[in-house]
Each structure stands twice: as structure tokens, then as C-alpha cells.
Motif scaffolding. Structure first.
Motif, PDB file in Angstrom:
ATOM      1  N   GLN A  58     -10.330 -15.886  -4.691  1.00  0.00           N
ATOM      2  CA  GLN A  58     -11.647 -16.447  -4.442  1.00  0.00           C
ATOM      3  C   GLN A  58     -12.393 -15.656  -3.367  1.00  0.00           C
ATOM      4  OE1 GLN A  58     -12.238 -18.264  -7.239  1.00  0.00           O
ATOM      5  NE2 GLN A  58     -13.394 -19.607  -5.887  1.00  0.00           N
ATOM      6  N   GLY A  59     -11.673 -15.243  -2.335  1.00  0.00           N
ATOM      7  CA  GLY A  59     -12.296 -14.489  -1.252  1.00  0.00           C
ATOM      8  C   GLY A  59     -12.865 -13.166  -1.711  1.00  0.00           C
ATOM      9  N   ALA A  60     -12.115 -12.460  -2.564  1.00  0.00           N
ATOM     10  CA  ALA A  60     -12.589 -11.167  -3.071  1.00  0.00           C
ATOM     11  C   ALA A  60     -13.801 -11.344  -3.976  1.00  0.00           C
ATOM     12  CB  ALA A  60     -11.466 -10.465  -3.825  1.00  0.00           C
ATOM     13  N   ARG A  61     -13.817 -12.430  -4.742  1.00  0.00           N
ATOM     14  CA  ARG A  61     -14.967 -12.699  -5.603  1.00  0.00           C
ATOM     15  C   ARG A  61     -16.218 -12.966  -4.763  1.00  0.00           C
ATOM     16  NH1 ARG A  61     -12.297 -16.740 -10.209  1.00  0.00           N
ATOM     17  NH2 ARG A  61     -10.923 -15.179 -11.156  1.00  0.00           N
ATOM     18  N   ILE A  62     -16.053 -13.759  -3.728  1.00  0.00           N
ATOM     19  CA  ILE A  62     -17.186 -14.081  -2.862  1.00  0.00           C
ATOM     20  C   ILE A  62     -17.598 -12.859  -2.040  1.00  0.00           C
ATOM     21  CG2 ILE A  62     -17.905 -15.482  -0.879  1.00  0.00           C
ATOM     22  CD1 ILE A  62     -16.071 -17.704  -1.992  1.00  0.00           C
ATOM     23  N   GLY A  63     -16.596 -12.107  -1.561  1.00  0.00           N
ATOM     24  CA  GLY A  63     -16.882 -10.925  -0.751  1.00  0.00           C
ATOM     25  C   GLY A  63     -17.553  -9.814  -1.525  1.00  0.00           C
ATOM     26  N   GLY A  64     -17.337  -9.775  -2.850  1.00  0.00           N
ATOM     27  CA  GLY A  64     -17.999  -8.777  -3.681  1.00  0.00           C
ATOM     28  C   GLY A  64     -17.277  -7.446  -3.777  1.00  0.00           C
ATOM     29  N   THR A  65     -16.106  -7.323  -3.143  1.00  0.00           N
ATOM     30  CA  THR A  65     -15.358  -6.073  -3.194  1.00  0.00           C
ATOM     31  C   THR A  65     -13.874  -6.334  -2.921  1.00  0.00           C
ATOM     32  OG1 THR A  65     -14.894  -4.004  -1.987  1.00  0.00           O
ATOM     33  CG2 THR A  65     -16.203  -5.647  -0.843  1.00  0.00           C
ATOM     34  N   ALA A  66     -13.025  -5.974  -3.879  1.00  0.00           N
ATOM     35  CA  ALA A  66     -11.580  -6.151  -3.710  1.00  0.00           C
ATOM     36  C   ALA A  66     -11.052  -5.217  -2.625  1.00  0.00           C
ATOM     37  CB  ALA A  66     -10.870  -5.881  -5.029  1.00  0.00           C
ATOM     38  N   LEU A  67     -11.514  -3.958  -2.628  1.00  0.00           N
ATOM     39  CA  LEU A  67     -11.055  -2.985  -1.635  1.00  0.00           C
ATOM     40  C   LEU A  67     -11.458  -3.402  -0.231  1.00  0.00           C
ATOM     41  CD1 LEU A  67      -9.726  -0.312  -0.914  1.00  0.00           C
ATOM     42  CD2 LEU A  67     -11.897   0.843  -1.415  1.00  0.00           C
ATOM     43  N   GLY A  68     -12.704  -3.824  -0.059  1.00  0.00           N
ATOM     44  CA  GLY A  68     -13.165  -4.242   1.258  1.00  0.00           C
ATOM     45  C   GLY A  68     -12.445  -5.474   1.750  1.00  0.00           C
ATOM     46  N   PHE A  69     -12.255  -6.452   0.865  1.00  0.00           N
ATOM     47  CA  PHE A  69     -11.597  -7.705   1.258  1.00  0.00           C
ATOM     48  C   PHE A  69     -10.161  -7.440   1.683  1.00  0.00           C
ATOM     49  CE2 PHE A  69      -9.148 -11.535   0.555  1.00  0.00           C
ATOM     50  CZ  PHE A  69      -9.949 -12.527   1.122  1.00  0.00           C
ATOM     51  N   PHE A  70      -9.393  -6.772   0.812  1.00  0.00           N
ATOM     52  CA  PHE A  70      -7.979  -6.574   1.169  1.00  0.00           C
ATOM     53  C   PHE A  70      -7.812  -5.505   2.235  1.00  0.00           C
ATOM     54  CE2 PHE A  70      -3.571  -5.019   0.332  1.00  0.00           C
ATOM     55  CZ  PHE A  70      -2.948  -6.139   0.866  1.00  0.00           C
ATOM     56  N   GLY A  71      -8.750  -4.560   2.328  1.00  0.00           N
ATOM     57  CA  GLY A  71      -8.665  -3.570   3.399  1.00  0.00           C
ATOM     58  C   GLY A  71      -8.737  -4.230   4.769  1.00  0.00           C
ATOM     59  N   VAL A  72      -9.688  -5.145   4.942  1.00  0.00           N
ATOM     60  CA  VAL A  72      -9.810  -5.878   6.204  1.00  0.00           C
ATOM     61  C   VAL A  72      -8.585  -6.771   6.423  1.00  0.00           C
ATOM     62  CG1 VAL A  72     -11.124  -7.637   7.445  1.00  0.00           C
ATOM     63  CG2 VAL A  72     -12.319  -5.838   6.193  1.00  0.00           C
ATOM     64  N   LEU A  73      -8.182  -7.480   5.370  1.00  0.00           N
ATOM     65  CA  LEU A  73      -7.038  -8.386   5.480  1.00  0.00           C
ATOM     66  C   LEU A  73      -5.764  -7.637   5.852  1.00  0.00           C
ATOM     67  CD1 LEU A  73      -5.767 -11.168   5.176  1.00  0.00           C
ATOM     68  CD2 LEU A  73      -5.652 -10.779   2.711  1.00  0.00           C
ATOM     69  N   ALA A  74      -5.521  -6.489   5.204  1.00  0.00           N
ATOM     70  CA  ALA A  74      -4.311  -5.713   5.472  1.00  0.00           C
ATOM     71  C   ALA A  74      -4.298  -5.182   6.904  1.00  0.00           C
ATOM     72  CB  ALA A  74      -4.202  -4.553   4.483  1.00  0.00           C
ATOM     73  N   ALA A  75      -5.451  -4.721   7.381  1.00  0.00           N
ATOM     74  CA  ALA A  75      -5.532  -4.197   8.747  1.00  0.00           C
ATOM     75  C   ALA A  75      -5.263  -5.301   9.770  1.00  0.00           C
ATOM     76  CB  ALA A  75      -6.907  -3.574   8.975  1.00  0.00           C
ATOM     77  N   LEU A  76      -5.871  -6.469   9.573  1.00  0.00           N
ATOM     78  CA  LEU A  76      -5.643  -7.593  10.490  1.00  0.00           C
ATOM     79  C   LEU A  76      -4.189  -8.064  10.434  1.00  0.00           C
ATOM     80  CD1 LEU A  76      -8.871  -9.731   9.829  1.00  0.00           C
ATOM     81  CD2 LEU A  76      -8.354  -8.335  11.853  1.00  0.00           C
ATOM     82  N   ASP A  77      -3.645  -8.115   9.224  1.00  0.00           N
ATOM     83  CA  ASP A  77      -2.266  -8.570   9.037  1.00  0.00           C
ATOM     84  C   ASP A  77      -1.284  -7.643   9.752  1.00  0.00           C
ATOM     85  OD1 ASP A  77      -0.167 -10.141   8.003  1.00  0.00           O
ATOM     86  OD2 ASP A  77       0.061  -8.786   6.299  1.00  0.00           O
ATOM     87  N   ALA A  78      -1.544  -6.339   9.689  1.00  0.00           N
ATOM     88  CA  ALA A  78      -0.653  -5.372  10.336  1.00  0.00           C
ATOM     89  C   ALA A  78      -0.617  -5.593  11.846  1.00  0.00           C
ATOM     90  CB  ALA A  78      -1.112  -3.947  10.028  1.00  0.00           C
ATOM     91  N   VAL A  79      -1.774  -5.865  12.444  1.00  0.00           N
ATOM     92  CA  VAL A  79      -1.841  -6.089  13.892  1.00  0.00           C
ATOM     93  C   VAL A  79      -1.119  -7.374  14.271  1.00  0.00           C
ATOM     94  CG1 VAL A  79      -3.390  -6.552  15.829  1.00  0.00           C
ATOM     95  CG2 VAL A  79      -3.999  -4.804  14.136  1.00  0.00           C
ATOM     96  N   VAL A  80      -1.414  -8.464  13.565  1.00  0.00           N
ATOM     97  CA  VAL A  80      -0.837  -9.765  13.909  1.00  0.00           C
ATOM     98  C   VAL A  80       0.660  -9.790  13.624  1.00  0.00           C
ATOM     99  CG1 VAL A  80      -0.883 -12.241  13.412  1.00  0.00           C
ATOM    100  CG2 VAL A  80      -3.022 -10.947  13.511  1.00  0.00           C
ATOM    101  N   PHE A  81       1.068  -9.287  12.458  1.00  0.00           N
ATOM    102  CA  PHE A  81       2.487  -9.309  12.097  1.00  0.00           C
ATOM    103  C   PHE A  81       3.292  -8.388  13.003  1.00  0.00           C
ATOM    104  CE2 PHE A  81       6.087  -8.008   9.307  1.00  0.00           C
ATOM    105  CZ  PHE A  81       6.686  -9.257   9.207  1.00  0.00           C
ATOM    106  N   GLY A  82       2.736  -7.217  13.322  1.00  0.00           N
ATOM    107  CA  GLY A  82       3.425  -6.308  14.235  1.00  0.00           C
ATOM    108  C   GLY A  82       3.623  -6.927  15.604  1.00  0.00           C
ATOM    109  N   LEU A  83       2.610  -7.651  16.090  1.00  0.00           N
ATOM    110  CA  LEU A  83       2.718  -8.337  17.379  1.00  0.00           C
ATOM    111  C   LEU A  83       3.772  -9.439  17.319  1.00  0.00           C
ATOM    112  CD1 LEU A  83       1.651  -8.743  20.258  1.00  0.00           C
ATOM    113  CD2 LEU A  83      -0.124 -10.241  19.312  1.00  0.00           C
TER     114      LEU A  83
END
Length: 281
Positions: A164-189
């Protein structure tokens, strides 16, 4: 589901199985998992400049997805503390298609044909039944199975939210790119705080960091794109055929034993995947 989407999701399933096999083959599986998540974030951050701008309306989904992905990763690692990959992984991945289908009906108002429901059920049962194959010592870890079921709930939840988020965001690459970057920081911490020294060991695993992380990012961004093109439940069910690719890699590369029970479970999963394709022709 078009032929293009079907093929893309199968490619994503093969990539997903590949990075999981890489993690399984490592001596320190927890550090390997952390390395893959961080590598996934690096890939996302590197590709973000090439993605269209996100619609700000998708940010609640991004934050919810971040929490759900984090829960999935933490519970998956905990599951592997008590159970084998061949029991935990199939349960977690097998239960998620049915949960996504249920969530799609209840939350999104989706409707499925009888053939589609049968196909999703066959894929889930085929995958989950692999976990029941008798281990060499004959032990089935109940605690690991319970944790794996919770992991599957997280998988189902983030699949619905990300779709749903990617549909609303309008871009699969942009949505998961941001999500993956944030996830890496939080999970690494989190990894650093929970197990001091884990982050350093993960960063030393260059193959997992770059090869595994890149494969993981590519696999899921393809799936998120597919979420925007076809019903989320159908994409999720087809994605979980990655267990078939995992079995092939396990037998041919990792030299694992292939028995009749695994062959039958794989055949059931493949039949479900074919029915899923035929249901939309």
C-alpha cells in the motif's frame, strides 16, 4: 497477474533464496544477517537519487513498515537460536501468504476466485510441510515453531503495508530505498546494543555485505514493484516459492540431502504456483 509480473516475482524468489543460502553457509549467521540488512540499506541509499520523488502521504506506511521489518528481523534471528533453518524458514514463509490473503480481504476489500484461493493454500501448505520433514535426531523444536509463526505474521504485515505504501508513494524504488536505508541504521544500532561487537563482525563480512545485501535489496524492490502491479496476496504467495530455489541450492551447492518428503512438498508448491498463473490467464 501478467506474465511480466509473474516472471519478475520468480526472479525475486530466486534472489531471495540465494542470499538466504549465503547466510546459512556462514559460520556466524547472526552477523551475516546483520551484514545483509546493512548491505541492503547501502544499496537503497545508493539508488535513491535515481528514484522519482515520494508522495509525502506514504510516510506513515514507511514508518509502520520500518517497525514491522525490524520485528521480522529480530524474531527471525531469535527463531534460529532455537530451531534449524529447514524448520523455521518454511513455517515463517509458508504461513504468510494465507495471512496476507486474509488481510487483503478484511482490510483492503480484495476478492479472489476459488482457483486463486486454492493456489495460495497449496503454496502455503507445500512450503510449511517442508518444516515437518524428520530431522536426523527426530526433534521438532516447538519454541522455534512458535517464534517462526510470529515471524510469519510480521512478514504478512509488512507485505500489506509496503504494498500500500509503494502504491501511495508512487515509486517502488523510492519507497523501499528509503525504507531499506532507515532499516539498516536502526537494525545495525539494535544489533550493536544487544550484542556488542556484532556490528564490527558484520561489517567484516564483505561478501554478505555487498553480494548478499545487493541480492536482498534487488529481490524485495522487485516484489514491491510487483505489489503495485498485481494483488498483494498473489504476489506474496508466488514470492514464497523461493523455498524451491532454496532447496535446489541446498542440494546442488550445500550438498544437503533430498528425500521424498521434500520432493512431494516442492511438487505441491510448484503446482500452486502454476495454478496461480493459470488463474489470471
Amino acid at each position: 497477474m501478467s506474465g511480466t509480473v509473474f516472471f519478475v516475482v520468480l526472479c525475486a524468489a530466486a534472489l531471495h533464496a540465494s542470499w538466504n543460502a549465503l547466510v546459512k553457509g556462514g559460520a556466524d549467521k547472526a552477523a551475516a544477517m546483520v551484514a545483509v540488512v546493512i548491505g541492503q540499506g547501502l544499496a537503497g541509499a545508493a539508488l535513491l537519487p535515481f528514484a522519482p520523488p515520494l508522495d509525502p502521504a506514504c510516510w506513515p506506511y514507511l514508518l509502520a513498515g520500518l517497525g514491522l521489518h525490524l520485528g521480522y528481523q529480530l524474531f527471525l534471528i531469535q527463531s534460529y537460536r532455537f530451531g534449524d533453518l529447514t524448520q523455521v524458514y518454511p513455517i515463517a514463509r509458508g504461513v504468510s501468504p494465507l495471512l496476507v490473503a486474509l488481510g487483503s480481504v478484511v482490510v483492503l476489500g480484495a476478492e479472489f476466485t476459488g482457483l486463486e484461493v486454492a493456489a495460495m493454500a497449496m503454496i502455503s501448505i507445500g512450503i510449511a510441510s517442508i518444516s515437518l520433514v524428520r530431522r536426523a535426531d527426530g526433534v521438532f523444536q516447538a519454541k522455534a515453531a512458535g517464534l517462526a509463526l510470529i515471524t510469519g505474521m510480521f512478514i504478512a504485515s509488512y507485505s500489506l503495508v509496503d504494498g500500500q505504501g509503494a502504491r501511495i508513494g508512487g515509486t517502488a524504488l523510492g519507497f523501499f530505498g528509503v525504507l531499506a536505508a532507515l532499516d539498516a541504521v536502526v537494525f545495525g544500532l539494535c544489533a550493536h546494543l544487544i550484542r556488542p561487537g556484532m556490528l564490527g563482525r558484520a561489517l567484516a563480512l564483505k561478501k554478505h555485505l555487498f553480494l548478499g545485501g545487493g541480492a536482498s535489496f534487488t529481490a524485495y524492490v522487485l516484489v514491491v514493484w510487483a505489489f503495485t502491479q498485481a494483488p498483494i496476496a498473489l504476489v506474496t504467495a508466488l514470492r514464497e516459492t523461493s523455498i524451491i530455489f532454496a532447496l535446489v541450492i541446498g542440494v546442488t551447492v550445500l550438498r544437503e540431502r533430498l528425500d521424498l518428503a521434500k520432493v512431494l512438498a516442492t511438487a505441491l508448491t510448484l503446482t500452486g504456483a502454476l495454478l496461480l498463473r493459470l488463474s489470471r490467464l
